[in-house]
Design a protein around this motif. Structure first.
Motif, PDB file in Angstrom:
ATOM      1  N   PHE A  68    -132.271  90.916 -31.809  1.00 34.02           N
ATOM      2  CA  PHE A  68    -130.827  90.727 -31.869  1.00 34.02           C
ATOM      3  C   PHE A  68    -130.514  89.752 -32.995  1.00 34.02           C
ATOM      4  O   PHE A  68    -131.032  88.640 -33.031  1.00 34.02           O
ATOM      5  N   MET A  69    -129.667  90.208 -33.899  1.00 35.83           N
ATOM      6  CA  MET A  69    -129.353  89.411 -35.080  1.00 35.83           C
ATOM      7  C   MET A  69    -127.853  89.188 -35.194  1.00 35.83           C
ATOM      8  O   MET A  69    -127.045  90.008 -34.745  1.00 35.83           O
ATOM      9  N   TRP A  70    -127.498  88.090 -35.791  1.00 34.74           N
ATOM     10  CA  TRP A  70    -126.110  87.819 -36.175  1.00 34.74           C
ATOM     11  C   TRP A  70    -126.083  87.592 -37.688  1.00 34.74           C
ATOM     12  O   TRP A  70    -126.850  86.782 -38.227  1.00 34.74           O
ATOM     13  N   TYR A  71    -125.205  88.337 -38.339  1.00 35.15           N
ATOM     14  CA  TYR A  71    -125.000  88.211 -39.770  1.00 35.15           C
ATOM     15  C   TYR A  71    -123.578  87.728 -40.023  1.00 35.15           C
ATOM     16  O   TYR A  71    -122.641  88.071 -39.301  1.00 35.15           O
ATOM     17  N   ARG A  72    -123.415  86.948 -41.088  1.00 39.65           N
ATOM     18  CA  ARG A  72    -122.102  86.497 -41.526  1.00 39.65           C
ATOM     19  C   ARG A  72    -121.808  87.181 -42.850  1.00 39.65           C
ATOM     20  O   ARG A  72    -122.665  87.232 -43.735  1.00 39.65           O
ATOM     21  N   GLN A  73    -120.591  87.692 -42.985  1.00 36.31           N
ATOM     22  CA  GLN A  73    -120.207  88.377 -44.215  1.00 36.31           C
ATOM     23  C   GLN A  73    -118.891  87.814 -44.727  1.00 36.31           C
ATOM     24  O   GLN A  73    -117.841  88.015 -44.113  1.00 36.31           O
ATOM     25  N   TYR A  74    -118.968  87.140 -45.866  1.00 38.65           N
ATOM     26  CA  TYR A  74    -117.759  86.668 -46.514  1.00 38.65           C
ATOM     27  C   TYR A  74    -117.123  87.833 -47.267  1.00 38.65           C
ATOM     28  O   TYR A  74    -117.807  88.798 -47.629  1.00 38.65           O
ATOM     29  N   SER A  75    -115.833  87.700 -47.531  1.00 39.16           N
ATOM     30  CA  SER A  75    -115.110  88.766 -48.203  1.00 39.16           C
ATOM     31  C   SER A  75    -115.760  89.124 -49.535  1.00 39.16           C
ATOM     32  O   SER A  75    -116.091  88.248 -50.331  1.00 39.16           O
ATOM     33  N   ARG A  76    -115.984  90.383 -49.722  1.00 40.80           N
ATOM     34  CA  ARG A  76    -116.548  90.935 -50.958  1.00 40.80           C
ATOM     35  C   ARG A  76    -117.970  90.448 -51.247  1.00 40.80           C
ATOM     36  O   ARG A  76    -118.418  90.398 -52.391  1.00 40.80           O
ATOM     37  N   LYS A  77    -118.675  90.092 -50.184  1.00 44.54           N
ATOM     38  CA  LYS A  77    -120.082  89.698 -50.307  1.00 44.54           C
ATOM     39  C   LYS A  77    -120.913  90.534 -49.351  1.00 44.54           C
ATOM     40  O   LYS A  77    -120.393  91.165 -48.426  1.00 44.54           O
ATOM     41  N   GLY A  78    -122.239  90.520 -49.554  1.00 48.74           N
ATOM     42  CA  GLY A  78    -123.123  91.173 -48.611  1.00 48.74           C
ATOM     43  C   GLY A  78    -123.354  90.289 -47.396  1.00 48.74           C
ATOM     44  O   GLY A  78    -123.159  89.080 -47.446  1.00 48.74           O
ATOM     45  N   PRO A  79    -123.758  90.873 -46.274  1.00 51.04           N
ATOM     46  CA  PRO A  79    -124.055  90.073 -45.078  1.00 51.04           C
ATOM     47  C   PRO A  79    -125.238  89.135 -45.321  1.00 51.04           C
ATOM     48  O   PRO A  79    -126.136  89.450 -46.098  1.00 51.04           O
ATOM     49  N   GLU A  80    -125.214  87.979 -44.633  1.00 46.86           N
ATOM     50  CA  GLU A  80    -126.348  87.053 -44.688  1.00 46.86           C
ATOM     51  C   GLU A  80    -126.768  86.726 -43.258  1.00 46.86           C
ATOM     52  O   GLU A  80    -125.925  86.539 -42.382  1.00 46.86           O
ATOM     53  N   LEU A  81    -128.063  86.663 -43.042  1.00 45.79           N
ATOM     54  CA  LEU A  81    -128.590  86.437 -41.699  1.00 45.79           C
ATOM     55  C   LEU A  81    -128.303  85.010 -41.242  1.00 45.79           C
ATOM     56  O   LEU A  81    -128.612  84.042 -41.926  1.00 45.79           O
ATOM     57  N   LEU A  82    -127.724  84.904 -40.045  1.00 44.91           N
ATOM     58  CA  LEU A  82    -127.481  83.594 -39.441  1.00 44.91           C
ATOM     59  C   LEU A  82    -128.542  83.252 -38.403  1.00 44.91           C
ATOM     60  O   LEU A  82    -129.120  82.188 -38.413  1.00 44.91           O
ATOM     61  N   MET A  83    -128.709  84.175 -37.475  1.00 41.92           N
ATOM     62  CA  MET A  83    -129.593  83.922 -36.340  1.00 41.92           C
ATOM     63  C   MET A  83    -130.344  85.208 -35.999  1.00 41.92           C
ATOM     64  O   MET A  83    -129.820  86.306 -36.142  1.00 41.92           O
ATOM     65  N   TYR A  84    -131.541  85.025 -35.466  1.00 37.34           N
ATOM     66  CA  TYR A  84    -132.381  86.167 -35.095  1.00 37.34           C
ATOM     67  C   TYR A  84    -133.104  85.787 -33.813  1.00 37.34           C
ATOM     68  O   TYR A  84    -133.762  84.766 -33.750  1.00 37.34           O
TER      69      TYR A  84
END
Lengths: 117, 111
Positions: B33-49
């Motif tokens: 189970f992963m959580w990704y954060r995605q800022y506007s006009r950017k690719g997702p980045e991994l927060l937690m796994y």
């Protein structure tokens, strides 16, 4: 460490035209992914490469989409011919390997925004 | 039924608030189970796994997995304006080789 590079960042084409996207993963990353992200939706995996071999392309519309990673490094994704519903952001990601733990840590590029008119 | 369901929001909170983001899923085979954060006009980045059930904490972020309820959460403490982004949950099985992403929740933290 340089991130995942993608080009172009934006592309506008007319339907039935062809388009190609390029991705250069993080150096040393064996696994490369192409995702399609339609506005308001999460990314959907199109194809996954392990080195230069395809691991999964079950959701790639093969009648119009193709992808290759010939030397196991950079990759291209092509759409021919494009349809209106292909308008989306195409994200490339890479991970160190294919093992459990590596796959869960994917690094995404900024994406290519495609608009099909 | 979608594999992963996530409330799209938008969610708007004042700075300093505790934020709770959630996803539900239907496939009991999901183990990662992963959580990704995605800022506007950017690719997702991994927060937690997180693997399997339980909690995981990293700074202001806490991820919880309740496999019996097929429900995962991400808590953000002392939220900051820089946390304003879309948060995507993603899941994977032990043997699978593709992620299933939620649709993302749009979060705005107001100064």
């Amino acid at each position: 460490e340089a991130g995942v590079a993608q080009s172009p960042r934006y592309k506008i084409i007319e339907k039935r035209q062809s388009v190609a996207f390029w991705c250069n993963p993080i150096s040393g990353h064996a696994t490369l992914y192409w995702y399609q992200q339609i506005l308001g939706q999460g990314p959907k995996l199109l194809i996954q490469f392990q080195n230069n071999g395809v691991v999964d392309d079950s959701q790639l519309p093969k009648d119009r989409f193709s992808a290759e990673r010939l030397k196991g490094v950079d990759s291209t994704l092509k759409i021919q011919p494009a349809k209106l519903e292909d308008s989306a952001v195409y994200l490339c990601a890479s991970s160190l390997g294919y093992s459990r733990g590596d796959q869960e840590t994917q690094y995404f590029g900024p994406g290519t925004r495609l608009l099909v008119l | 039924q979608k594999e992963v369901e996530q409330d799209p929001g938008p969610l708007s909170v004042p700075e300093g608030a505790i934020v709770s983001l959630n996803c539900t899923y239907s496939n009991s085979a999901f183990q990662y189970f992963m959580w990704y954060r995605q800022y506007s006009r950017k690719g997702p980045e991994l927060l937690m796994y997180t693997y399997s059930s339980g909690n995981k904490e990293d700074g202001r972020f806490t991820a919880q997995v309740d496999k019996s309820s097929k429900y995962i959460s991400l808590f953000i403490r002392d939220s900051q304006p820089s946390d304003s982004a879309t948060y995507l949950c993603a899941m994977d099985t032990n043997t699978g080789n593709q992620f299933y992403f939620g649709t993302g929740t749009s979060l705005t933290v107001i100064p």
